[in-house]
Design a protein around this motif. Structure first.
Motif, PDB file in Angstrom:
ATOM      1  N   UNK A 184       0.846  -1.184   0.000  1.00 36.57           N
ATOM      2  CA  UNK A 184       0.000   0.000   0.000  1.00 36.57           C
ATOM      3  C   UNK A 184       0.873   1.221   0.000  1.00 36.57           C
ATOM      4  N   UNK A 185       0.449   2.159  -0.783  1.00 33.45           N
ATOM      5  CA  UNK A 185       1.379   3.219  -1.098  1.00 33.45           C
ATOM      6  C   UNK A 185       1.987   4.001   0.061  1.00 33.45           C
ATOM      7  N   UNK A 186       1.187   4.609   0.865  1.00 31.02           N
ATOM      8  CA  UNK A 186       1.839   5.551   1.787  1.00 31.02           C
ATOM      9  C   UNK A 186       2.827   4.844   2.700  1.00 31.02           C
ATOM     10  N   UNK A 187       2.648   3.601   2.857  1.00 36.79           N
ATOM     11  CA  UNK A 187       3.541   2.852   3.718  1.00 36.79           C
ATOM     12  C   UNK A 187       4.945   2.902   3.126  1.00 36.79           C
ATOM     13  N   UNK A 188       5.869   3.176   3.993  1.00 33.54           N
ATOM     14  CA  UNK A 188       7.247   3.195   3.522  1.00 33.54           C
ATOM     15  C   UNK A 188       7.686   4.541   2.999  1.00 33.54           C
ATOM     16  N   UNK A 189       6.827   5.492   3.089  1.00 34.68           N
ATOM     17  CA  UNK A 189       7.223   6.849   2.713  1.00 34.68           C
ATOM     18  C   UNK A 189       8.405   7.262   3.584  1.00 34.68           C
ATOM     19  N   UNK A 190       9.414   7.780   2.937  1.00 36.02           N
ATOM     20  CA  UNK A 190      10.616   8.111   3.700  1.00 36.02           C
ATOM     21  C   UNK A 190      10.583   9.576   4.116  1.00 36.02           C
ATOM     22  N   UNK A 191      10.502   9.753   5.387  1.00 34.02           N
ATOM     23  CA  UNK A 191      10.313  11.093   5.911  1.00 34.02           C
ATOM     24  C   UNK A 191      11.523  11.504   6.733  1.00 34.02           C
ATOM     25  N   UNK A 192      11.965  12.681   6.486  1.00 29.43           N
ATOM     26  CA  UNK A 192      13.020  13.241   7.323  1.00 29.43           C
ATOM     27  C   UNK A 192      12.391  14.328   8.194  1.00 29.43           C
TER      28      UNK A 192
END
Lengths: 676, 156
Positions: free
Chosen positions: A38-46
């Protein structure tokens, strides 16, 4: 969407979670297992925040959203992290107030260097603070305390950004485009928005790109919430001085202090010059990168990176878009904000004109003009210098710039009262003459006049179409021109005129626009030094007129629908529109869409500094286009039938032609491009 | 009885929480914090609150030293500290502390030294109160966890 895929992949392979050390400045998380498609999962956020309480809470919240979180309590460390690991983050969350580096500054760097969506956060929810963030290019501004629900949605900024980038490239019909289109046609609102809303919305975009050298000069454009601190206006002239100083010193040896001495401008500080130099270097670097890459695909990539604004653009009106386009963050073009202000002024005056139709037409047209102006500004200098070189050129740099603002309004005013075709045509002729004189091409004038005459009979057909179609075509022509206009100021002037013509005669419009384009391209060519392409443009206008006739015949040739480079497609739409004017019956909406896209793409395109070469390429493209159209009436027909695909067809031809041109351009010394 | 003790402690905790909410010392952000506590970070709330205490005391010290400088008080720096204080306080739901920070910041923006001093006193007072109450809360919680042998009381 590319993003989604990419993110999905990354999340599958390894996604991180981690332990972060608070005492330390930054902590990168080790891998953790978060497997999901599922898309938003794994969004890399700093996340960057000097307040480690908030940092910890945010980290936890983001992890609950199944994002990959990296926390960092120092802005400088964060910046280094971003630089070291480019492409390792999808979105940045940054606090505004940080001791080592202002959040806005970080934002600026991120926008300049890696084109990531940045979300600002602060306890300070005052409008001017938020405005400042938006102006610096923040895609969102969250007010602390931040709730988990707000963070759940941040992926939208990533998607929006990528989407807009893709849109720019593929010019796929999207909602945004349509929306913009509709808004553009909305004349009355439009006019009002020009006065108040647009100004405000314009500014922020501007600011974000050039935070330091933003302009206070134009009072009309200044919104009250703007920071009070006076800033240096990097006007065309000033930038010209700057460039010449850098040239004199040599780009490698240019140091702010020396540049400042050479420029000898009172009120300018070393810091101003230093920051400007920094931006300029980055700009050059980016451009050179694009140039080296060469080829269509690479040139496309260039634009992709830079377009930070598109996401934000979506929220604004067309004007805002234009503004954004004008003010691409990384573009030096942004530096020349002055000109922007003028076009808006013109817009306002234009809106005052009685006829709604006209107003609507003007509105959209004017906007493109603005785009053109903004984009052209960096180049304007070059042209100006060029014009100087030309012995016969009547227009000095200053004249051009000033005339810029003045022309459109004048034209409009005259246009409105004068319903007579003759008057209009004569005006055009005059305009053309001016241009021609400048460019020393009198043939075009004759041709153009002839064209106009020839077009006169056609109007009858077009009239039917006019009410509905008119607006769109005009826009298209305008936008189209805008693309061309980047190169020279003169072109812009011609653009403005074309809209005027459009009102009276639809068919004539198309012709005129095409003519103007041709001229413009000529101008570009002269300036750029690419002679081969230019002649065709002149032929363009006649071809267009002929096309309209052909359209009736309607032998639809299905040309190759090949995926073209986006730029070409954009330009094409403009073309298509002109065709559409003649062929009215064609789906107006479709053409409109294309139009918008063209518009849009142009904007995005120009926004990027990296685009410099590409712009040239675009101009060149147009040339091929025109030539192709002149050759084959078939093309015109095709465009009529299939608005969307047509562009691509034409494009192919263009691409072939244009690419070599492109490559030629980049080789030129960047500096030389600027000055000469 | 273990279970009974746990229940009583739970009731104590709820009462205390209700009191803190009623007095406006905490707000719903604190509940958010509690909801963030899960298996991956079982002591999240106390961990964050301890960070908050640590940071806040640093900030309070800084603020006091800034204000004690009689010749020149750096109001801008004070504002930055207060901004951070506000941010962290609001993030853990320390409503009253945050409100005092707002007043403090307003006074500092006006270069109102007397107002700043008053606000600082109040801030220290509010902070101490909050700290005591939260410690109390954590203590009860700890006892309750021990009593019930349940690790995540908040979740049920």
């Amino acid at each position: 969407m590319a993003t989604m895929q990419r993110v999905a992949q990354s999340s599958v392979s390894t996604s991180a979670a981690a332990t972060s050390s608070y005492g330390g400045s930054s902590s990168c998380k080790g891998p953790e297992v978060v497997i999901s498609d599922q898309f938003p999962v794994g969004l890399r956020v700093l996340v960057v925040d000097d307040d480690i309480t908030c940092l910890r809470i945010l980290e936890q919240m983001l992890r609950r959203c199944l994002y990959i979180v990296t926390t960092c309590s120092q802005a400088k460390v964060a910046l280094n992290l971003l630089r070291e690991r480019k492409g390792c983050f999808d979105v940045v969350l940054s606090d505004v107030y940080m001791p080592d580096m202002d959040g806005y500054k970080l934002l600026e760097h991120v926008g300049l260097e890696m084109d990531l969506p940045v979300i600002m956060m602060s306890t300070d929810g005052k409008t001017n603070a938020v405005m400042k963030g938006i102006r610096h290019g923040a895609c969102d501004y969250l007010i602390k305390p931040i709730r988990e629900e707000e963070l759940k949605n941040i992926w939208q900024h990533v998607v929006r950004k990528k989407w807009n980038e893709n849109k720019e490239l593929e010019h796929s019909g999207s909602l945004d485009d349509n929306d913009r289109h509709k808004r553009g046609n909305d004349d009355a609102e439009y006019a009002s928005s020009v006065n108040d809303g647009a100004d405000v919305s314009l500014k922020p975009q501007k600011k974000r790109s050039n935070t330091k050298e933003e302009d206070d000069g134009e009072i009309e454009n200044d919104d009250p919430s703007a920071s009070k601190k006076p800033r240096v206006v990097w006007s065309v002239e000033l930038h010209q001085q700057f460039v010449s100083a850098v040239n004199q010193l040599g780009i490698d040896k240019a140091v702010p202090k020396r540049i400042l001495e050479l420029m000898n401008v009172p009120g300018l500080t070393r810091e101003n010059v230093a920051s400007h130099l920094q931006k300029f270097r980055l700009y050059l670097k980016r451009i050179s990168g694009v140039a080296q890459q060469g080829g269509i695909s690479t040139s496309l990539c260039g634009p992709l990176e830079p377009n930070v604004k598109i996401g934000s653009l979506g929220r604004f009106d067309i004007q805002a878009l234009a503004a954004s386009g004008q003010i691409p963050p990384q573009t030096l073009a942004a530096l020349n904000a002055e000109l922007l202000g003028r076009p808006t002024g013109n817009l306002v005056t234009a809106m005052d004109q009685p006829a709604l139709l006209q107003a609507s037409l003007q509105g959209p047209k004017c906007i493109p003009v603005e785009h053109g102006v903004a984009f052209g500004q960096p180049l304007v200098k070059c042209q100006s210098s060029i014009s100087k070189h030309f012995p016969q050129s009547i227009v000095s740099v200053e004249d051009v710039s000033s005339g810029f603002g003045a022309w459109p309004s004048n034209n409009i005013g005259t246009a409105a009262p004068s319903s007579g075709l003759g008057g209009l045509s004569s005006q055009n002729g005059n305009m053309l003459i001016d241009l021609l004189q400048q460019q020393q091409q009198q043939r075009q004038l004759q041709k153009s006049q002839q064209q106009q005459q020839s077009t006169v009979p056609e109007p009858s057909r077009s009239i039917n179409v006019q009410p509905s179609c008119l607006v769109v075509p005009s826009q298209s022509s305008a936008s189209f021109q805008a693309g061309n206009s980047t190169v020279s100021v003169n072109q812009n002037g011609t653009f403005c005129r074309t809209p005027v013509i459009d009102y009276s005669l639809l068919s004539s419009q198309s012709n005129n626009s095409s003519l103007n384009i041709g001229q413009v391209s000529d101008g570009d060519l002269q300036t750029t030094g690419v002679l081969s392409g230019y002649i065709p443009p002149t032929s363009l206008s006649p071809s267009v007129s002929s096309c309209s006739l052909n359209a009736d015949n309607c032998t639809s040739h299905q040309v190759q629908t090949s995926s073209m480079t986006f730029k070409a497609s954009r330009h094409l739409p403009g073309f298509v529109h002109s065709m559409c004017d003649v062929q009215g019956p064609f789906g107006v909406t479709k053409s409109g869409d294309v139009f918008d896209q063209a518009h849009f793409s142009n904007l995005g395109y120009f926004n990027k500094e990296a685009c410099l070469p590409t712009r040239f390429a675009a101009d060149e493209f147009q040339l091929p286009m025109s030539s192709s159209s002149s050759r084959g009436k078939v093309f015109a027909e095709n465009t009529g039938t299939r608005v969307k695909q047509e562009p691509s067809m034409e494009f192919v031809d263009n691409v072939k032609v244009g690419i070599p041109m492109l490559q030629q351009f980049p080789p030129n010394d960047l500096m030389s491009v600027f000055t000469e | 009885m273990l279970g009974l003790g746990a229940d009583r402690l739970r009731a104590d905790m709820n009462r205390l929480l209700a009191f803190l909410f009623h007095q406006g010392i905490l707000d719903e952000q604190y509940l958010q914090l509690q909801q963030l506590q899960d298996e991956s970070s079982p002591n999240f709330v106390s961990e964050v609150v301890n960070i908050y205490f640590h940071e806040s005391e640093k900030l309070l010290r800084n603020l006091r030293s800034l204000l004690m400088d009689r010749e020149f008080s750096d109001y801008k720096k004070m504002g930055i500290h207060l901004n951070q204080f506000m941010g962290s306080s609001s993030s853990i739901g320390a409503k009253r502390v945050r409100n005092v920070c707002v007043a403090f910041r307003a006074a500092s923006e006006q270069n109102n030294r007397a107002g700043c001093l008053r606000a600082l006193e109040l801030l220290e007072h509010e902070y101490c109160f909050l700290k005591n109450k939260l410690h109390e809360l954590f203590q009860i919680e700890q006892q309750r966890v021990l009593a019930a042998g349940v690790r995540y009381p908040m979740q049920n």
